[in-house]
Design an enzyme around this catalytic site. Sequence first.
Site, short mmCIF file in Angstrom:
data_model
loop_
_atom_site.label_atom_id
_atom_site.label_comp_id
_atom_site.label_asym_id
_atom_site.label_seq_id
_atom_site.Cartn_x
_atom_site.Cartn_y
_atom_site.Cartn_z
N SER A 183 -9.27 8.48 10.80
CA SER A 183 -9.47 9.50 9.41
C SER A 183 -9.78 11.01 10.21
O SER A 183 -8.93 11.49 10.39
CB SER A 183 -10.82 9.23 8.24
OG SER A 183 -10.32 9.47 6.85
N ASP A 445 -1.90 1.41 5.43
CA ASP A 445 -3.00 1.79 5.00
C ASP A 445 -2.20 3.45 4.50
O ASP A 445 -1.09 4.06 5.54
CB ASP A 445 -3.88 2.93 6.81
CG ASP A 445 -4.79 4.24 5.59
OD1 ASP A 445 -5.25 4.53 4.68
OD2 ASP A 445 -5.17 5.32 7.47
N HIS A 470 -6.73 1.29 7.43
CA HIS A 470 -7.26 2.16 7.94
C HIS A 470 -8.19 2.04 9.05
O HIS A 470 -9.27 1.40 8.98
CB HIS A 470 -8.23 2.42 5.92
CG HIS A 470 -8.89 4.18 6.45
ND1 HIS A 470 -7.45 5.15 6.97
CD2 HIS A 470 -9.47 5.14 6.33
CE1 HIS A 470 -7.92 6.51 6.51
NE2 HIS A 470 -9.49 6.52 6.73
#
Length: 512
Positions: A183, A445, A470
């Site tokens: 991320s 994602d 994700h």
Amino acid sequence: MAVGPVLWLHLLLLFSLWGSSTPAFLLRRLGEHIQRFQETSGLGLSLGSGGVALPKEGWLEQPLDPFNASDRRSFLQRYWVNDQYWTSQDGPVFLHLGGEGSLGPGSVMRGHPATLAPVWGALVIGLEHRYYGLSIPAEGLDMARLHFLSSRHALADVVSARLALSRLFNVSSFSPWICFGGSYAGSLAAWARLKFPHLIFASVASSAPVRAILDFSEYNDVVSRSLMNTEIGGSRECRAAASAAFAEVERRLRAGGAVHATLRAELGACGSLGRAADQAELLGALQALVGGAVQYDGQAGAPLSVRQLCRLLLGERGNGSSPAPYRGLRRAVQVVTRSLGQKCLSFSRAETVAQLKVTEPQVSCVGDRQWLYQTCTEFGYYVTCEVPGCPFSQLPALPSQLELCEQVFGLSPSSIAQAVAQTNSYYGGQTPGATQVLFVNGDTDPWHVLSVTQPLGPSESALLIPNASHCLDMAPERPSDSPSLRLARQNIFQQLQTWLGLAKKSQVRGGA
């Protein structure tokens, strides 16, 4: 003072009960919940008693302002070390970068890079991001201190930590350092290689949103498509049911009066729904709930998968007084709030602002104030649903999200737009130009649209994993992992093998 893993977990459990309700913060809460579950599920709280070595916790004194040598102020940054596989001082170092939350001992014990370390005898280090978790300046998080919170400051910490930890653990100058992150931390991993290629040999950047964006309407485009994806349990009927559920919520919000009171109780809204801003908070939290089911689909610890959410939304069409999609959304709210330990799904706008203005470190441990500041001053990432075809509510609209930056920090919308443009200019957006970086994404994602999903050159590689959510590649392996996820992990392994082969050749040349 060092804080052990049991107390660390207790603190996270405590602070997960506190929280505001904007979409970004509910998604953060979901992400931390899943990370915590995955990091601790295989470790337990009796680490070290069953033959598994406890990771070592340490603290580095870091300059508060690394760009001003005359400023002598500092803060303590936490790190974790797993040295059980480290076989020689010239072996590789796998540096797991923390992002917008706490980084615990599981970061160096579970998932990759820990699972990759035994093959190459690597030293594994996890570095918590400045101003998150327990790496918060003792003086607090007022605006004067937040001035030193940015991705550029975090990268400076990576540099100084790499130098300090090399000395501390007597790491050879020939040892290749490879960054890992997921991320926002995935972006940091890529940027660390981009800006400091002489110190960071290579990086694996998972689900890394390297393009900053003010209006992130594309997020809900992916959510909408994923709700129709039959391979993960979606369908056209499911997407239509989600849209119908939101339409029913908005109909009830317009009704007012006693209907509001019922709606508050059924959907977990704390405070009145009489104000438009409070209604937007609720609708934003509901969007984040649906978005979170997509973003973390199929992950261990996730309260809801797409398949589970769709089953709820398309539930039995009995004789209930409420439409089936709305009843399903109510059940989904109950599942998520119970899983996160939250009393309410949403709070009043005034309460959200009041919470975000709190500057004491012990209250702000959860990181919402810090992350809002970074979105206001660097990234944007404001999820909206105002484009035609978006199946959810158009609230909260972009102006109300930008207004939060002004209410909490006094930052104008024009300054946020300018900051987003500067971030893309400084790092290069989706064409960063960094060599020896592998970008890994899943097409379920929503954040993959801000990452690099196609190879940009022979040393700028990319993997796009079908039906993966994700940072799923970073999660601990499970028997239920799909063949495409297993293949992606093999590709990551092979890429590391190539890089470390290059590093070995460099060591030989350097020692000749």
